[in-house]
Design a protein around this motif. Structure first.
Motif, PDB file in Angstrom:
ATOM      1  N   PRO A  42      29.400  45.644  40.594  1.00 12.73           N
ATOM      2  CA  PRO A  42      30.772  45.797  41.102  1.00 12.73           C
ATOM      3  C   PRO A  42      31.818  45.204  40.156  1.00 12.73           C
ATOM      4  O   PRO A  42      32.834  45.840  39.864  1.00 12.73           O
ATOM      5  N   GLU A  43      31.545  43.993  39.649  1.00 11.28           N
ATOM      6  CA  GLU A  43      32.509  43.351  38.725  1.00 11.28           C
ATOM      7  C   GLU A  43      32.562  44.114  37.403  1.00 11.28           C
ATOM      8  O   GLU A  43      33.594  44.179  36.741  1.00 11.28           O
ATOM      9  N   THR A  83      35.005  46.806  37.807  1.00 17.20           N
ATOM     10  CA  THR A  83      36.389  46.349  37.676  1.00 17.20           C
ATOM     11  C   THR A  83      36.742  46.169  36.196  1.00 17.20           C
ATOM     12  O   THR A  83      37.829  46.557  35.745  1.00 17.20           O
ATOM     13  N   ALA A  84      35.796  45.593  35.425  1.00 15.65           N
ATOM     14  CA  ALA A  84      36.037  45.378  33.996  1.00 15.65           C
ATOM     15  C   ALA A  84      36.216  46.711  33.276  1.00 15.65           C
ATOM     16  O   ALA A  84      37.124  46.874  32.444  1.00 15.65           O
ATOM     17  N   LEU A  85      35.380  47.671  33.600  1.00 10.24           N
ATOM     18  CA  LEU A  85      35.506  48.990  32.971  1.00 10.24           C
ATOM     19  C   LEU A  85      36.809  49.667  33.392  1.00 10.24           C
ATOM     20  O   LEU A  85      37.395  50.437  32.634  1.00 10.24           O
ATOM     21  N   ALA A  96      31.581  53.226  41.877  1.00 11.36           N
ATOM     22  CA  ALA A  96      32.381  53.114  43.108  1.00 11.36           C
ATOM     23  C   ALA A  96      33.518  52.116  42.911  1.00 11.36           C
ATOM     24  O   ALA A  96      34.679  52.373  43.241  1.00 11.36           O
ATOM     25  N   ARG A  97      33.193  50.952  42.318  1.00  9.21           N
ATOM     26  CA  ARG A  97      34.225  49.927  42.118  1.00  9.21           C
ATOM     27  C   ARG A  97      35.226  50.382  41.049  1.00  9.21           C
ATOM     28  O   ARG A  97      36.428  50.130  41.146  1.00  9.21           O
ATOM     29  N   PRO A 106      35.492  37.640  37.274  1.00 10.04           N
ATOM     30  CA  PRO A 106      36.661  37.176  38.006  1.00 10.04           C
ATOM     31  C   PRO A 106      36.301  35.971  38.881  1.00 10.04           C
ATOM     32  O   PRO A 106      35.170  35.879  39.361  1.00 10.04           O
ATOM     33  N   ALA A 107      37.269  35.069  39.030  1.00 12.42           N
ATOM     34  CA  ALA A 107      37.007  33.857  39.822  1.00 12.42           C
ATOM     35  C   ALA A 107      36.612  34.215  41.249  1.00 12.42           C
ATOM     36  O   ALA A 107      35.924  33.463  41.932  1.00 12.42           O
TER      37      ALA A 107
END
Ligand SMILES: Cc1cc2nc3c(=O)[nH]c(=O)nc-3n(C[C@H](O)[C@H](O)[C@H](O)COP(=O)(O)OP(=O)(O)OC[C@H]3O[C@@H](n4cnc5c(N)ncnc54)[C@H](O)[C@@H]3O)c2cc1C
Length: 327
Positions: A76-77, A80-82, A107-108, A184-185
């Motif tokens: 998932p993260e 987001t990075a991509l 999906a993310r 991400p934090a």
């Protein structure tokens, strides 16, 4: 073959799966499809090695985006990075191999970039209003053609669904752009350890062009299944019965609660073809069944069926294949 003219001027971002330094075969399939969709950029999760940069250039990639820190992110993260790369590039289409992990990433990624998402596709084509994804449903008895209602599309294409064809244009060295992304934090989960699977000479199950599958009919003896797979240069898979019995590892399980495969050739030996198993293999190119029961449901979806004892049929098939290969 003449390379088709790209449909739009907006870039297509291909997420390159790799095994160590080597792009996986599915990446070349995606790059083949991408040529018809627009100028190609590639995303490489991790630090991209020089040899891979050159290889991607030879396959028509204009720029390679490496994400060194994203290698330790969970799907998932990673999505987001991509997503940040997709926005930076202004890509209209993102292509990934339709694997278990990638579908989570996709999906993310779609959520992060406001894109529509189409997974388990068997083809991707340019259309007048954006890319069209082709999907097979209900044991491949129906073909769907879908497009997103958003201007950006994230499409996951099944490995082996298309033939990889190198472009006719000469190689050019792509520019490499490094993106600094860290976990991400707010990440709900972190990767704490990675244990590589023991190396095998057989191809990866999810990407293999040939898969030989053993079921309860093997009664725990996978020797003829493995031998036929080796004769064909294929991977070995199993039904849930076989993995639950401990005859083979759970990573080999194919089906609704296991791996989804779409090889060019599926050979099921001592497999009944239960609906939960079909869910993971029904879009295989050619389905061959070896089963001692002529009423077994797997014959309903088989292109070629042998009614017989797998312990007789499989060794004969392996011996004949080796004889032909040597001859
Ligand atoms: C929620 C749920 C999820 C599931 N998920 C999965 C999944 O992901 N993957 C999966 O595979 N299953 C899954 N299952 C189990 C699935 O329903 C079936 O039970 C299973 O696929 C059957 O495995 P099988 O074909 O090996 O065994 P069986 O159905 O028992 O079939 C064995 C076959 O071998 C044949 N045979 C026997 N001896 C020989 C011989 N010597 N030579 C040739 N043929 C022989 C028999 O005629 C028979 O057709 C799931 C079940 C549930 C409830």
């Amino acid at each position: 073959m003449t390379d088709p003219t790209p449909a739009t001027g907006a870039p297509v971002l291909v997420v390159v799966d790799h095994h160590g330094d080597e792009p996986r075969s599915s990446a070349y399939e995606l790059l083949t499809v991408a040529r018809a969709l627009g100028p190609i950029e590639a995303a490489w999760v991790g630090s991209v090695p020089e040899a891979a940069v050159e290889r991607l250039g030879a396959w028509g990639v204009g720029r390679v985006h490496e994400l060194p820190a994203a290698a330790d992110l969970l799907p998932p993260e990673r999505g987001t990075a991509l997503g940040a790369v997709v926005e930076a590039v202004g890509a209209s289409t993102v292509l990934l191999a339709s694997t278990f992990e990638n579908k989570e990433t996709a999906a993310r990624l779609a959520l992060a970039t406001g894109a529509g998402l189409m997974v388990d596709s068997s083809a991707v084509e340019p259309g007048p209003d954006g890319v069209v994804a082709v999907q097979q449903a209900f044991a491949a008895t129906w073909t769907l053609r879908a497009r997103t209602t958003t201007s950006r599309a994230v499409v996951a294409l099944k490995p082996n669904a298309v033939q990889a064809v190198a472009p006719e244009t000469g190689p050019a060295r792509p520019q490499v752009v490094t993106h600094d992304v860290a976990a991400p934090a707010t990440a709900a989960a972190r990767l704490v350890e990675r244990t590589p699977r023991p190396a095998s000479d057989r191809p990866d199950l999810g990407e293999a062009q040939v898969v030989v599958v053993g079921g309860r009919g093997t009664e725990g003896d996978f020797t003829p299944v493995e031998d036929l797979a080796d004769a064909l240069g294929g991977a070995v898979g199993a039904t849930r019965v076989a993995t639950d019995e401990g005859w083979i590892g759970h990573e080999a399980q194919i089906g609704q609660t296991g791996v989804t495969i779409s090889p060019r050739l599926y050979i099921g030996a001592g497999v009944s073809g239960a609906v939960h198993h079909r869910g993971g293999m029904q879009s295989s190119g050619t389905i061959v069944a070896v089963n001692s029961d002529p009423e077994s449901p797997i014959f309903e979806i088989a292109d070629f069926g042998v009614v017989g004892d797998l312990f007789t049929v499989l060794p004969q098939a392996a011996a004949e294949i080796r004889r032909i290969k040597q001859g």
